[in-house]
Structure formats: structure tokens, C-alpha cells
Design a protein around this motif. Structure first.
Motif, short mmCIF file in Angstrom:
data_model
loop_
_atom_site.label_atom_id
_atom_site.label_comp_id
_atom_site.label_asym_id
_atom_site.label_seq_id
_atom_site.Cartn_x
_atom_site.Cartn_y
_atom_site.Cartn_z
N VAL A 163 0.79 -1.59 -0.11
CA VAL A 163 0.15 0.16 -0.16
C VAL A 163 0.84 1.77 -0.08
N VAL A 164 0.63 2.08 -0.52
CA VAL A 164 1.20 3.54 -0.64
C VAL A 164 0.65 4.53 -0.36
N PRO A 165 0.37 5.52 0.34
CA PRO A 165 0.11 6.63 0.83
C PRO A 165 -0.32 7.50 -0.82
N THR A 166 -1.32 7.57 -1.03
CA THR A 166 -1.74 9.10 -2.50
C THR A 166 -2.42 10.64 -1.71
N ASP A 167 -3.39 10.04 -0.62
CA ASP A 167 -4.24 11.70 0.70
C ASP A 167 -4.29 11.13 1.60
N TRP A 168 -3.23 11.52 2.49
CA TRP A 168 -3.03 11.78 3.56
C TRP A 168 -4.37 12.08 4.19
N PHE A 169 -5.08 12.68 3.86
CA PHE A 169 -5.99 13.31 4.72
C PHE A 169 -7.14 12.22 4.44
N LYS A 170 -7.59 11.64 3.21
CA LYS A 170 -8.33 11.10 2.46
C LYS A 170 -8.05 9.35 3.78
#
Length: 483
Positions: free
Chosen positions: A167-174
Motif C-alpha cells: 500500500v502506498v498512501p496518496t492522500d493522507w487526509f483521505k
């Protein structure tokens, strides 16, 4: 008939066992930390001595619960690497930073101020001590925020992509503010306050039944019941909103909770009671209420609820388990509302501290907060199965390549050690609760001793004024509650 558990089954059982022990201690410490902060604020404002007596009393219990929560939490963290290496490797780029944020923001805050909160009564000024208590209480809530963010992402994942099996985060807010996070955070925080309120109310009821009528016992009993009067109905409202969210993002979980197998047209009945049968794909002996399922789960008369048969058999949660854990949670929640309302009614009549039947009811309800918490946790986590990250990674893919013997030995070791260590801790907490807050005449003996050279003078409220007798008459103590 021969049956055996695989290493996978044992690993799941081990994690369920350790997390069940762990979850009850942070829940109690979260609620108690805020309760102690409120008590200390009341003491600073009014200088009534029984508020400080209550602070000293509940701080001891909080310290034990906090310590056991930390120890049990460390064990859980290690299990991610030992038993669930597949999950750690796959989802670590998301869950790892979230847990690190919890340590950096919450745990450091709690650890930094906990010593002042517990041992600084006569070493710092009253306002500085209250600030430390407030920081500990805030730290427990921040910890709740990050833990629920991580767990909620596993329930309703978003803000990521999968690259080379990771898993690679693309949007930490989401990632943090995923669809289920606000509902689950509110639900868990309120549950923690309810757990603490029930423990405080049960402790007060115990001492009232034993004949104590001093201000400290009356006050903690009344405060706990007042909190239940507000939070128990509020929890039902939050739970309803959480249910609507779950129906949108995890419809199979809702079908399993309600024991619904076929999608009904024109309105769904509620299975009030029954025995879901996973093999026969039916709920036996169901007691149905027409259209009530649609009203509760969709807020409409003819709302449609997908049945379990709408999902592949390998993607269905265990309805037999969820059906009853959910009803245990709801049933005890209703009793909590009854307890709060009955306490309010007796207070209006002026018989709150004299009704022994009600006090026995409050005492019996003491452990139900923990039972409800565990039932809710089982409903949430077992309802996510067979996924560890919902609709992304199966639980069977997350387990480490261990043998049955290896997991069996570690599980048996955990069972023995946990019952010895945490059983002793629970016994000690119960012993502290049984002792109760200091009586008015015992304040001077129970207050922490002043250091040889304190940073600030100890508050005079810790002991009786010289012009007053060491023990006040019982009537005078009773009148403190109304002052």
C-alpha cells in the motif's frame, strides 16, 4: 467427530484474546482521565475538599488501568510482526505512520505529565497540577484519534494505491478521515466515557449500600448517573448514524448482523430474535417485526436491505456470531438508558441515595460497560471478515508462515501470563474501589506527604482547618452535597 484448528485460526484466536484484554483498560483510563480532570476543575473552583478526595481516589485506579493498558498494547504491537507479517508488509506504509503519530503526540504527552498528575499534588501549584491532569486527559483522547484512524482505514480504506504488493498512501487526509472514521471515533469515545461512568456509579452504589452517606460518595454517584443520562441516549443516536454508514460501505456486515438472507422487496422485516444458520442459509425461529428493519436501517418504510445471499459465500461474515453480539450490545445499551433515566427520576423525588433497589441495579450494571464494549468490538471486527483491509486484502493473506505448534505454545503462554498479571491488576483495582474515597476525618492521613522543600506550598484544603474538629458529624457531611 474430529476437529482441529489451523495456525491461521489460532493466530486469529490469539489476537482476539490479547486485544480483548487490551481494549478494556484504555477505555477505562480514557473515561477516568477526563472524569478526574473535571473533579479537579470543580475543586479549584469551589475548594470543597471532597472533590480532591475523589481526585486522589480515582487517580490510583486510573494509574493501574493506564499501566495495564500500556503493557497489553505493547504485546499487540509485537503480534503484527510475529503473527501477521503479511499484513505488516502490505499495509505498513499506512498503519505504521498512524501508530507512530499516536506515540509521538499522545503517548509522549501522557508520559510527560502523568508523574506530575499522580505525585505532584504537594510539589507544584494547584493550577500547574490541573494543567498536567488536563494534558493527560487530552493525551488519552489524541491516542483514541490515531488508533481509530488506523482501524477505520482498515474498515473503509481510501487515499492509497497498491504498488508492487504494498500500500502506498496518496492522500493522507483521505487516509485519516476515511468514510467510517467520524462515526467510529465518536462511538468509541462515548463508549469509553460510559464504561468509566458505569464503574464510578457502581463504586458509589457499593458504598451507599454499605451505609456511607458522605459528600464524596454521593457526588461521584450523582455525577456518574448524570453522565449516563446524557451519553447513553446520545450513543444510541451515534450508533444509528454509524449503522447507516456501515450499510453504505459494508452491506454484508449489516445483513449478517440482522440475519437477513434474502433481499425483501417493499420493506424489510427486523429479526428481533432468531438463530442464524450459515450452512442452511436461513435464520431459524425468527421473531420478525414487518418493515422495522427498513425503518431502522434506511429510515424509510420500504427501504431495501441486501440479503446475505446477494454476496458470494466466501465473502459473508459469520451471521451466527454477529447476530447475538450486536443484540447483547443493544440490549445492555437500553439498560444503561434505563439506569440514567431512573437515576434522574429518583433524584427529582429526593430518594436517589436511599433507594437500595436502585443502588443494587447500579452495582450490577458496573461490568456491563466492558461487556458492551467487547460485544461491539466483536461485531465490528468479525463483521469485516474475511477481509483484514476491507475489499483489498483477505485475512488469510495477512498471516505469517507459522506452524500450528508455534502459535499454540505462544497462545497458551499468553493465556497463563495474562490471567496472572492482569487478573492481579483487576483484583487490585477492585480492592481500591472497595476501599472508597477518604472519609472527611481521614483527609489529613490520606493526603500525600509534603516534600522537604516543595516548589509551591501545599494547598490548605488537604487538611481540616484548625478551628474545626477532626471529624464532622454525619449530617454535616451529608449537607456538603447540596452546598
Amino acid at each position: 467427530m474430529q476437529s482441529s484448528l489451523s495456525a491461521f485460526d489460532l493466530a486469529r484466536l490469539q489476537f482476539a484474546f490479547t486485544v480483548s484484554f487490551h481494549i478494556v483498560f484504555p477505555a477505562l483510563s480514557i473515561g477516568l482521565a477526563s472524569f478526574i480532570a473535571v473533579l479537579e476543575a470543580c475543586w479549584l473552583k469551589t475548594r470543597k475538599p471532597f472533590y480532591k478526595d475523589l481526585c486522589l481516589f480515582w487517580s490510583k485506579i486510573f494509574a493501574v488501568a493506564f499501566g495495564m493498558g500500556v503493557v497489553s498494547g505493547v504485546v499487540m504491537s509485537y503480534q503484527f510482526g510475529t503473527n501477521w507479517a503479511g499484513f505488516s508488509s502490505f499495509a505498513g506504509p499506512v498503519t505504521g505512520p498512524l501508530l507512530m503519530y499516536e506515540v509521538m503526540t499522545a503517548f509522549f504527552l501522557e508520559a510527560g505529565f502523568l508523574g506530575i498528575m499522580l505525585f505532584g499534588w504537594n510539589r507544584v501549584s494547584p493550577r500547574a497540577h490541573f494543567g498536567a491532569t488536563l494534558m493527560v486527559a487530552i493525551g488519552t483522547l489524541i491516542s483514541t484519534f490515531w488508533i481509530l484512524a488506523s482501524n477505520s482505514w482498515m474498515q473503509t480504506p481510501q487515499g492509497f494505491k497498491v504498488v508492487d504488493g504494498h500500500v502506498v498512501p496518496t492522500d493522507w487526509f483521505k487516509v485519516i478521515f476515511n468514510p467510517s472514521f467520524p462515526y467510529r471515533l465518536a462511538h468509541m469515545a462515548i463508549a469509553a466515557f460510559i464504561v468509566a461512568a458505569l464503574v464510578v456509579a457502581a463504586t458509589g452504589a457499593w458504598h451507599l449500600l454499605k451505609g456511607r452517606r458522605d459528600a464524596a460518595v454521593k457526588k461521584m454517584f450523582a455525577m456518574a448517573l448524570g453522565l449516563l443520562l446524557v451519553l447513553a441516549p446520545l450513543q444510541a443516536i451515534v450508533g444509528d448514524a454509524h449503522g447507516l454508514n456501515t450499510r453504505e460501505y459494508q452491506p454484508a456486515k449489516i445483513a449478517a448482523i440482522e440475519g437477513i438472507w434474502d433481499t425483501e422487496q417493499g420493506g424489510t422485516a427486523l429479526n428481533l430474535f432468531g438463530l442464524p444458520d450459515m450452512e442452511a442459509e436461513t435464520t431459524r425461529y425468527a421473531v420478525k417485526i414487518p418493515h422495522l428493519g427498513s425503518l431502522i436501517l434506511t429510515h424509510s418504510w420500504d427501504g431495501e436491505i441486501k440479503g446475505l445471499k446477494s454476496f458470494p459465500a466466501e465473502e459473508r461474515p459469520n451471521s451466527t456470531l454477529l447476530f447475538w453480539t450486536f443484540r447483547v450490545m443493544v440490549g445492555l445499551g437500553i439498560l444503561m438508558i434505563v439506569l440514567g433515566v431512573a437515576g434522574w427520576w429518583l433524584h427529582r423525588r429526593g430518594t436517589l441515595y436511599e433507594s437500595r433497589a436502585f443502588q443494587r441495579f447500579a452495582l450490577a450494571m458496573g461490568p456491563t460497560g466492558f461487556v458492551t464494549l467487547l460485544a461491539g468490538w466483536i461485531t465490528t471486527e468479525a463483521g469485516r471478515q474475511p477481509w483484514v483491509v476491507y475489499d483489498v486484502m483477505r485475512t488469510s493473506q495477512a498471516v505469517s508462515p507459522l506452524t500450528t505448534q508455534q502459535v499454540s505454545v505462544s497462545l497458551m503462554t499468553f493465556v497463563v501470563v495474562y490471567f496472572l498479571v492482569f487478573g492481579t491488576g483487576i483484583y487490585y483495582m477492585l480492592k481500591l474501589m472497595r476501599s472508597g474515597p477518604a472519609l472527611p476525618g481521614e483527609r489529613a492521613r490520606s493526603a500525600p506527604a509534603a516534600p522537604a522543600a516543595p516548589i509551591a506550598p501545599a494547598p490548605r484544603i488537604a487538611s481540616q482547618p484548625a478551628s474545626q474538629p477532626a471529624r464532622r458529624p454525619t449530617r454535616a457531611a451529608d449537607q456538603l452535597i447540596d452546598a
